[in-house]
Design a protein around this motif. Structure first.
Motif, PDB file in Angstrom:
ATOM      1  N   PHE A 135     -43.150  26.259 -25.256  1.00  0.00           N
ATOM      2  CA  PHE A 135     -43.840  26.473 -26.302  1.00  0.00           C
ATOM      3  C   PHE A 135     -43.212  25.428 -27.552  1.00  0.00           C
ATOM      4  N   ASP A 136     -42.011  25.475 -27.547  1.00  0.00           N
ATOM      5  CA  ASP A 136     -41.273  24.510 -28.498  1.00  0.00           C
ATOM      6  C   ASP A 136     -41.762  23.073 -28.228  1.00  0.00           C
ATOM      7  N   ALA A 137     -41.711  22.752 -27.148  1.00  0.00           N
ATOM      8  CA  ALA A 137     -42.170  21.429 -26.762  1.00  0.00           C
ATOM      9  C   ALA A 137     -43.739  21.281 -27.375  1.00  0.00           C
ATOM     10  N   VAL A 138     -44.331  22.143 -27.186  1.00  0.00           N
ATOM     11  CA  VAL A 138     -45.984  21.988 -27.624  1.00  0.00           C
ATOM     12  C   VAL A 138     -46.042  21.570 -29.100  1.00  0.00           C
ATOM     13  N   GLU A 139     -45.354  22.610 -29.856  1.00  0.00           N
ATOM     14  CA  GLU A 139     -45.211  22.642 -31.146  1.00  0.00           C
ATOM     15  C   GLU A 139     -44.760  21.168 -31.726  1.00  0.00           C
ATOM     16  N   ARG A 140     -43.413  20.764 -31.070  1.00  0.00           N
ATOM     17  CA  ARG A 140     -43.097  19.715 -31.369  1.00  0.00           C
ATOM     18  C   ARG A 140     -44.084  18.458 -31.291  1.00  0.00           C
ATOM     19  N   ALA A 141     -44.724  18.432 -29.885  1.00  0.00           N
ATOM     20  CA  ALA A 141     -45.677  17.474 -29.864  1.00  0.00           C
ATOM     21  C   ALA A 141     -46.992  17.391 -30.663  1.00  0.00           C
ATOM     22  N   ALA A 142     -47.395  18.593 -31.332  1.00  0.00           N
ATOM     23  CA  ALA A 142     -48.684  18.541 -31.952  1.00  0.00           C
ATOM     24  C   ALA A 142     -48.105  18.318 -33.529  1.00  0.00           C
ATOM     25  N   GLN A 145     -47.884  14.355 -33.223  1.00  0.00           N
ATOM     26  CA  GLN A 145     -48.943  14.003 -32.847  1.00  0.00           C
ATOM     27  C   GLN A 145     -48.705  13.061 -31.471  1.00  0.00           C
ATOM     28  N   THR A 146     -48.040  13.700 -30.692  1.00  0.00           N
ATOM     29  CA  THR A 146     -47.853  13.450 -29.354  1.00  0.00           C
ATOM     30  C   THR A 146     -48.901  13.847 -28.450  1.00  0.00           C
ATOM     31  N   ASP A 147     -49.051  12.843 -27.377  1.00  0.00           N
ATOM     32  CA  ASP A 147     -50.357  13.161 -26.642  1.00  0.00           C
ATOM     33  C   ASP A 147     -50.140  14.206 -25.568  1.00  0.00           C
ATOM     34  N   LEU A 148     -48.949  14.243 -24.764  1.00  0.00           N
ATOM     35  CA  LEU A 148     -48.775  14.645 -23.764  1.00  0.00           C
ATOM     36  C   LEU A 148     -47.397  15.305 -23.572  1.00  0.00           C
ATOM     37  N   VAL A 149     -47.553  16.700 -22.932  1.00  0.00           N
ATOM     38  CA  VAL A 149     -46.129  17.358 -22.812  1.00  0.00           C
ATOM     39  C   VAL A 149     -45.868  17.547 -21.256  1.00  0.00           C
ATOM     40  N   LEU A 150     -44.933  16.819 -20.591  1.00  0.00           N
ATOM     41  CA  LEU A 150     -44.687  17.042 -19.151  1.00  0.00           C
ATOM     42  C   LEU A 150     -43.628  18.321 -19.007  1.00  0.00           C
ATOM     43  N   ALA A 151     -44.202  19.288 -18.465  1.00  0.00           N
ATOM     44  CA  ALA A 151     -43.241  20.417 -18.445  1.00  0.00           C
ATOM     45  C   ALA A 151     -42.510  20.911 -16.887  1.00  0.00           C
ATOM     46  N   ASP A 152     -41.047  20.786 -16.933  1.00  0.00           N
ATOM     47  CA  ASP A 152     -40.423  21.093 -15.724  1.00  0.00           C
ATOM     48  C   ASP A 152     -40.563  22.568 -15.535  1.00  0.00           C
ATOM     49  N   THR A 153     -40.872  23.223 -14.410  1.00  0.00           N
ATOM     50  CA  THR A 153     -40.457  24.826 -14.372  1.00  0.00           C
ATOM     51  C   THR A 153     -39.435  24.903 -13.221  1.00  0.00           C
ATOM     52  N   ALA A 154     -38.973  26.344 -13.165  1.00  0.00           N
ATOM     53  CA  ALA A 154     -37.884  26.524 -12.233  1.00  0.00           C
ATOM     54  C   ALA A 154     -38.491  26.340 -10.643  1.00  0.00           C
ATOM     55  N   GLY A 155     -37.446  25.894  -9.819  1.00  0.00           N
ATOM     56  CA  GLY A 155     -37.937  25.868  -8.516  1.00  0.00           C
ATOM     57  C   GLY A 155     -37.873  27.168  -7.655  1.00  0.00           C
ATOM     58  N   ARG A 156     -38.743  28.054  -8.314  1.00  0.00           N
ATOM     59  CA  ARG A 156     -38.775  29.327  -7.884  1.00  0.00           C
ATOM     60  C   ARG A 156     -39.240  29.331  -6.441  1.00  0.00           C
ATOM     61  N   LEU A 157     -38.633  29.977  -5.570  1.00  0.00           N
ATOM     62  CA  LEU A 157     -39.080  30.220  -4.170  1.00  0.00           C
ATOM     63  C   LEU A 157     -40.426  30.874  -4.333  1.00  0.00           C
ATOM     64  N   HIS A 158     -41.438  30.597  -3.557  1.00  0.00           N
ATOM     65  CA  HIS A 158     -42.800  30.986  -3.491  1.00  0.00           C
ATOM     66  C   HIS A 158     -42.931  32.578  -3.259  1.00  0.00           C
ATOM     67  N   THR A 159     -41.637  32.938  -2.394  1.00  0.00           N
ATOM     68  CA  THR A 159     -41.646  34.420  -2.025  1.00  0.00           C
ATOM     69  C   THR A 159     -41.000  35.464  -3.095  1.00  0.00           C
ATOM     70  N   LYS A 160     -40.579  34.847  -4.140  1.00  0.00           N
ATOM     71  CA  LYS A 160     -39.970  35.753  -5.080  1.00  0.00           C
ATOM     72  C   LYS A 160     -41.005  36.087  -6.036  1.00  0.00           C
ATOM     73  N   VAL A 161     -41.336  37.524  -6.157  1.00  0.00           N
ATOM     74  CA  VAL A 161     -42.772  37.859  -6.980  1.00  0.00           C
ATOM     75  C   VAL A 161     -41.942  37.715  -8.660  1.00  0.00           C
ATOM     76  N   ASN A 162     -40.820  38.061  -8.755  1.00  0.00           N
ATOM     77  CA  ASN A 162     -40.596  38.168 -10.435  1.00  0.00           C
ATOM     78  C   ASN A 162     -40.749  36.813 -10.785  1.00  0.00           C
ATOM     79  N   LEU A 163     -40.263  35.656 -10.063  1.00  0.00           N
ATOM     80  CA  LEU A 163     -40.336  34.485 -10.759  1.00  0.00           C
ATOM     81  C   LEU A 163     -41.691  33.796 -10.754  1.00  0.00           C
ATOM     82  N   MET A 164     -42.713  34.135  -9.692  1.00  0.00           N
ATOM     83  CA  MET A 164     -43.905  33.749  -9.844  1.00  0.00           C
ATOM     84  C   MET A 164     -44.660  34.205 -10.969  1.00  0.00           C
TER      85      MET A 164
END
Length: 263
Positions: A135-142, A145-164
């Protein structure tokens, strides 16, 4: 042919479907030569992989957010840096969001890449709320007047429900004005094999994946799993990583990929 496809990680189910279609074509077209048979199969595979939109989606106006998802160790952070470099070379202004707050040193790694490619970085505290970072990155981009936010996310194991669930929340936050999610890119390691299909299905269910970035296609890996992902889930491959340097991420070429599959 069956052995070649299975060895290339296409998977038993998709291989069966492909060869069933091929048998019908052999009968219909009266193919009798092995070379003609192989060319027919290659043509079928190229046509399959060419379906869907292989371009990265960018909509002018508010900051576009491209979320990168996938399990740990597939090359997500490196892929973000490579995409940032290409986008900046195309004249777009980029902010990197260190949304993987769970993995120790993930933000530092992204920060190193940000310096290398000359992009801005937004990060939070380790263990903090990943949605807040995005959210902070998007606010800063706006604001800048930055075009793109490339967002990293946690390498959550797809089997962990809470992380999904956490990932779903990040996507919702990223899609709120002034931001707009135009790509959710699933990064898959070409050596993953059939587990890649499971990952793709579960990440798609959580965050509606729009494309695949196939990394580590530089070794013995054939990456045939993308055929299964495209056939069964309809998700196109958009980018392919062929090595470690920042220039090694290239647009996906179905023809080249299929030729390499049988090389």
């Amino acid at each position: 042919l069956e052995e070649a496809l299975i060895r290339a990680d296409v998977g038993v189910g998709t291989t069966g479907t492909l060869l069933e279609d091929l048998r019908a074509e052999v009968e219909h077209k009266g193919i009798t030569e092995p070379d003609a048979l192989l060319e027919q199969l290659k043509g079928d595979l190229k046509a399959r992989l060419a379906q869907g939109d292989h371009e990265l989606t960018y909509e002018p106006g508010s900051p576009n957010v491209w979320l990168f998802v996938g399990v740990n160790g597939v090359g997500k952070t490196t892929s973000i840096a490579k995409v940032a470099k290409v986008q900046q070379a195309d004249g777009r202004r980029v902010v990197l969001a260190a949304g993987d707050t769970f993995r120790a040193a993930a933000a530092e790694q992204l920060g190193t890449w940000a310096k290398r490619v000359g992009a801005q970085l937004v990060r939070g505290n380790e263990g903090g709320d990943p949605g807040a970072v995005v959210f902070d990155a998007v606010e800063r981009a706006a604001a800048r007047q930055t075009d793109l936010v490339l967002a990293d996310t946690a390498g959550r194991l797809h089997t962990k429900v809470n992380l999904m669930e956490e990932l779903k929340k990040v996507r919702r936050v990223a899609d709120k004005p002034p931001g707009k999610v135009t790509e959710v890119l699933l990064v898959i390691d070409a050596t993953t094999g059939q587990n890649g299909l499971v990952q793709a299905a579960q990440f798609t269910e959580a965050v509606d994946v729009t494309g695949v970035v196939l990394t580590k296609l530089d070794g013995s890996a054939k990456g045939g799993i993308v055929l299964a992902i495209q056939t069964e889930l309809g998700i196109p491959v958009k980018l392919v990583g062929l090595g470690e340097t920042v220039d090694d991420l290239v647009p996906f070429d179905p023809d080249e990929f299929v030729e390499a599959l049988f090389a």
